[in-house]
Design a protein around this motif. Structure first.
Motif, short mmCIF file in Angstrom:
data_model
loop_
_atom_site.label_atom_id
_atom_site.label_comp_id
_atom_site.label_asym_id
_atom_site.label_seq_id
_atom_site.Cartn_x
_atom_site.Cartn_y
_atom_site.Cartn_z
N THR A 5 13.37 -18.17 27.29
CA THR A 5 13.91 -18.15 25.92
C THR A 5 14.81 -16.94 25.72
O THR A 5 15.91 -17.05 25.16
CB THR A 5 12.75 -18.08 24.89
N ILE A 6 14.33 -15.78 26.20
CA ILE A 6 15.14 -14.57 26.03
C ILE A 6 16.47 -14.73 26.75
O ILE A 6 17.53 -14.37 26.23
CB ILE A 6 14.37 -13.33 26.53
N THR A 7 16.43 -15.30 27.97
CA THR A 7 17.68 -15.51 28.72
C THR A 7 18.65 -16.36 27.91
O THR A 7 19.84 -16.03 27.81
CB THR A 7 17.38 -16.22 30.06
N VAL A 10 20.12 -14.26 25.10
CA VAL A 10 21.11 -13.28 25.56
C VAL A 10 22.43 -13.96 25.89
O VAL A 10 23.50 -13.58 25.38
CB VAL A 10 20.58 -12.50 26.79
N ILE A 11 22.36 -15.03 26.72
CA ILE A 11 23.60 -15.68 27.15
C ILE A 11 24.25 -16.43 25.98
O ILE A 11 25.45 -16.35 25.75
CB ILE A 11 23.34 -16.59 28.36
N GLY A 12 23.40 -17.13 25.19
CA GLY A 12 23.92 -17.86 24.04
C GLY A 12 24.53 -16.90 23.01
O GLY A 12 25.62 -17.14 22.49
N VAL A 33 21.74 -5.51 24.31
CA VAL A 33 20.79 -4.73 23.51
C VAL A 33 19.74 -5.64 22.91
O VAL A 33 18.54 -5.32 22.93
CB VAL A 33 21.55 -3.94 22.42
N ALA A 34 20.17 -6.81 22.42
CA ALA A 34 19.21 -7.77 21.87
C ALA A 34 18.19 -8.15 22.94
O ALA A 34 16.97 -8.20 22.68
CB ALA A 34 19.93 -9.01 21.36
N GLY A 35 18.67 -8.39 24.16
CA GLY A 35 17.77 -8.74 25.26
C GLY A 35 16.78 -7.64 25.56
O GLY A 35 15.58 -7.88 25.72
N ILE A 36 17.27 -6.38 25.60
CA ILE A 36 16.38 -5.24 25.89
C ILE A 36 15.30 -5.13 24.81
O ILE A 36 14.12 -4.95 25.10
CB ILE A 36 17.19 -3.92 25.98
N LEU A 37 15.72 -5.29 23.54
CA LEU A 37 14.76 -5.21 22.44
C LEU A 37 13.69 -6.29 22.56
O LEU A 37 12.51 -6.04 22.34
CB LEU A 37 15.48 -5.34 21.10
N LEU A 38 14.10 -7.50 22.94
CA LEU A 38 13.13 -8.60 23.04
C LEU A 38 12.18 -8.40 24.22
O LEU A 38 11.02 -8.76 24.16
CB LEU A 38 13.86 -9.94 23.19
N VAL A 39 12.71 -7.82 25.33
CA VAL A 39 11.85 -7.66 26.52
C VAL A 39 10.94 -6.46 26.36
O VAL A 39 9.72 -6.55 26.58
CB VAL A 39 12.71 -7.50 27.79
N GLN A 40 11.52 -5.30 25.97
CA GLN A 40 10.74 -4.06 26.03
C GLN A 40 10.53 -3.39 24.68
O GLN A 40 9.88 -2.36 24.60
CB GLN A 40 11.44 -3.05 26.93
N GLY A 41 11.16 -3.94 23.63
CA GLY A 41 11.06 -3.26 22.35
C GLY A 41 11.99 -2.05 22.30
O GLY A 41 12.79 -1.83 23.21
N GLN A 303 15.07 -11.48 35.72
CA GLN A 303 14.99 -12.18 37.02
C GLN A 303 15.94 -13.38 37.10
O GLN A 303 15.71 -14.29 37.88
CB GLN A 303 13.56 -12.68 37.28
N VAL A 304 17.00 -13.38 36.27
CA VAL A 304 17.87 -14.55 36.26
C VAL A 304 18.56 -14.79 37.61
O VAL A 304 18.47 -15.90 38.15
CB VAL A 304 18.91 -14.46 35.12
N PRO A 305 19.25 -13.78 38.19
CA PRO A 305 19.93 -14.07 39.46
C PRO A 305 18.96 -14.52 40.55
O PRO A 305 19.24 -15.47 41.28
CB PRO A 305 20.58 -12.73 39.83
N GLN A 306 17.80 -13.85 40.64
CA GLN A 306 16.83 -14.19 41.68
C GLN A 306 16.31 -15.62 41.50
O GLN A 306 16.29 -16.41 42.44
CB GLN A 306 15.64 -13.22 41.64
N GLU A 307 15.91 -15.94 40.24
CA GLU A 307 15.38 -17.28 39.96
C GLU A 307 16.43 -18.35 40.25
O GLU A 307 16.13 -19.38 40.84
CB GLU A 307 14.96 -17.39 38.48
N LEU A 308 17.66 -18.04 39.83
CA LEU A 308 18.73 -19.01 40.00
C LEU A 308 18.97 -19.26 41.49
O LEU A 308 19.11 -20.40 41.94
CB LEU A 308 20.00 -18.47 39.33
#
Lengths: 434, 170
Positions: A5-7, A10-12, A33-41, A303-308
């Motif tokens: 969802t976070i991915t 971020v991309i959307g 920044v939005a992604g960082i806030l959602l992952v780590q606060g 982990q987007v590049p790795q998962e992809l």
């Protein structure tokens, strides 16, 4: 919230902000920044300055402003018109001579200059009126310069290749050397296309009819000897492993300053305007770079590049199908975004996939540069199209330029396929250097 | 009050110009430094030990100090082909919204960058090279440059509001 969802957020979020007309650096930065806030606060934000600082303050990137500076000096030195005069005299009397001369002049100019716009603008501003005067079709005259101007992305020195090298952890020197043969091949293909048009349709690409003596040809070559010296200084020192690309850039800048000074094109006012436009372009690129670092950092944490990459391998599809997807993606990005953003955003995501398929990152950098080059001449956001429209006489419409560029985009796609099928053409020369 | 606000915006614009001039000077220094290193290493055979490190500091200075100026000249790359299809009032709305978000991004860079620089200053961090440069100085470049960018963004937001009220009044 789970990482998928976070991915998407971020991309959307990045795409929405981009389409709303936000500067690219801001759209990348804000969505990261939005992604960082959602992952780590909020705590996670502490990493932001470090991520930018550690990867921006690196020596290979110093070559970016220096090569931009060199291009600006060359642009103001007036040597561009000498290059075109020389190629034009040498191709005289061949079918499609002036079109081929424009492509060759752009290719030579590309060897002095790191960004695609300068070559297209310089050569275009005198080659296009000349071609129109001679009775060339408007589309052919403008299309060939729009396309060959893009060769600067590939023919070293190239800012695009420096950025790829830093992001993709590949030697910039090797990338530069690897760009030489593909650059020459692409220029050759474009000239072959113009030659064929010249034979089949002399009405839209007439032959030259001036009498050009051997003395005139030799004279024109003598006029451009400083060009040869500069190219040998910059590329030769990198090839021989004597200097790093950054040092070669500094030597190239000083050499072009001397050239501009002796051509009496360098006064205080010009010097100030050279500095100011170099800073504008460099800052614009470096800020996108800084935000793209954040974007890459967030995607890697998710982990987007790795998962992809591992997802693609489970697909069990033949390599060429995956490559078609990859290049279709780069094409589409290139239609909407500038080259710098395309390279900085897609490299961290796509490179792991390509490496897992067994290709080298050196090869991928070159074919990616070609794909991006095609992006600079395709609408709606083809930078070179607008530049060429800007330097053409008012009778030329943007549609003329677009129509002219399309066949060249196809020719370059043919080139791209050649280098995908025969990676050896890209890798042979750089593998000769130790 | 209005007069004060106007002169404040003027100061912000002047700061952007100052940042760009400093970046230009820095570009000349960078060229001189790298070229000097080439001569020192290959001609004089006496490589310096500081040039790589210093050029990295100059690079980051150059990258951030002119950020405001580039915004002032509207040269940050944007994708406008979609927005240009929209009616003017929607465009102003989008411009205002995205500008405020960029301002927020700048604020985060200023806040976190200052924190990193202050930590380096208090902890007495310095680079591991012979130069032993106190790291709070290069760390301070990102927040200072982002501040210039943010101030210029305020000028821009002000202009967008002025322009959109002009349209409403017509």
């Amino acid at each position: 919230m789970d990482s998928v969802t976070i991915t998407f957020i971020v991309i959307g979020g990045f795409l929405v902000l981009l389409f709303m007309g936000m500067p690219v650096f801001g759209a990348l930065g804000a969505s990261s920044v939005a992604g960082i806030l959602l992952v780590q606060g909020v705590r996670g934000l502490g990493a932001v300055p470090g991520v930018i600082y550690d990867r921006l303050a690196v020596f290979p990137l110093v070559a970016v402003p220096l090569f931009i500076l060199m291009g600006e000096i060359i642009f103001h030195s007036g040597i561009g018109s000498n290059i075109f005069t020389a190629t034009n005299r040498w191709f005289n009397k061949l079918p499609g001579s002036m079109g081929m001369a424009s492509v060759a002049a752009c290719a030579i100019f590309s060897a002095l200059c790191g960004v695609s716009v300068a070559g297209a603008a310089t050569i275009g501003s005198f080659a296009i009126p000349e071609m129109l005067k001679r009775g060339y079709n408007k589309s052919l005259a403008t299309g060939c310069v729009a396309a060959s101007g893009g060769l600067a992305l590939l023919i070293p020195p190239s800012v695009a290749l420096i950025l790829y090298g830093v992001v993709g952890d590949e030697s910039v020197g090797k990338l530069f050397i690897a760009g030489i043969i593909p650059g020459i091949v692409l220029a050759g293909l474009m000239m072959a296309y113009i030659f064929i048009i010249g034979v089949l349709r002399p009405d839209i690409a007439p032959r030259g009819n001036e009498e050009v003596s051997w003395k005139m040809k030799i004279d024109a070559l003598i006029q451009i000897w400083p060009v040869a010296v500069l190219i040998i200084l910059v590329l030769g020192s990198i090839y021989k492993g004597i200097a790093t690309p950054t040092e070669a850039a500094a030597v190239g800048c000083v050499g072009s300053l001397v050239l501009a000074f002796f051509k009496k094109k360098l006064d205080w006012k010009t010097f100030r305007s050279i500095l100011s436009s170099t800073i504008s372009t460099s800052t614009m690129i470096m800020l996108i770079f800084a935000s793209a670092l954040l974007f890459g950092y967030v995607l890697t944490r998710l982990q987007v590049p790795q998962e992809l990459a591992s997802y693609v391998t489970t697909l069990d599809m033949p390599n060429w199908v995956i490559l078609i997807f990859i290049f279709a993606l780069i094409y589409i990005m290139g239609m909407f975004m500038d080259v710098v953003s395309v390279i900085l955003i897609s490299t961290p995501i796509l490179l792991p996939i390509v490496l897992q398929m067994g290709y080298s990152s050196l090869w991928f950098g070159i074919v990616m540069a070609i794909a991006c080059e095609i992006g600079t001449e395709t609408p709606p956001v083809g930078l070179n199209l607008f530049v060429i429209k800007g330097v053409s006489p008012p009778s030329v419409s943007l549609m003329d330029v677009i129509r002219g560029a399309i066949p060249f985009a196809l020719v370059e796609t043919l080139g791209l396929i050649i280098f995908i099928v025969f990676p050896g053409l890209v890798l042979w020369l750089p593998n000769l250097i130790k | 009050m209005k007069q004060f606000w106007k002169s404040l915006l003027h100061v912000f614009e002047q700061l952007s110009r100052l940042g760009a001039v400093l970046a230009e000077i820095c570009l000349v220094l960078l060229l001189a430094l790298v070229f000097h290193e080439v001569i020192a290493r290959y001609v004089l055979n006496k490589p310096t030990l500081y040039s790589v490190e210093l050029s990295e500091y100059l690079l980051i200075f150059l990258a951030f100090m002119a950020a405001g100026r580039v915004l002032q000249e509207d040269k940050h790359v944007r994708m406008l082909s979609f927005v240009n299809l929209l009616p003017a009032n929607v465009r102003y709305g989008f411009a205002l919204f995205t500008s405020i978000i960029v301002l927020g991004f700048c604020a985060i860079l200023v806040w976190q960058g200052t924190k990193a620089s202050v930590t380096a200053l208090k902890g007495g961090y310095h680079s591991s090279s012979l130069l032993e440069v106190p790291l709070w100085i290069p760390y301070a470049i990102i927040p200072v440059g982002s501040l210039l960018l943010g101030l210029q963004m305020i000028v821009r937001i002000n202009r967008i509001i002025e322009l959109s009220t002009d349209i409403d009044n017509q």
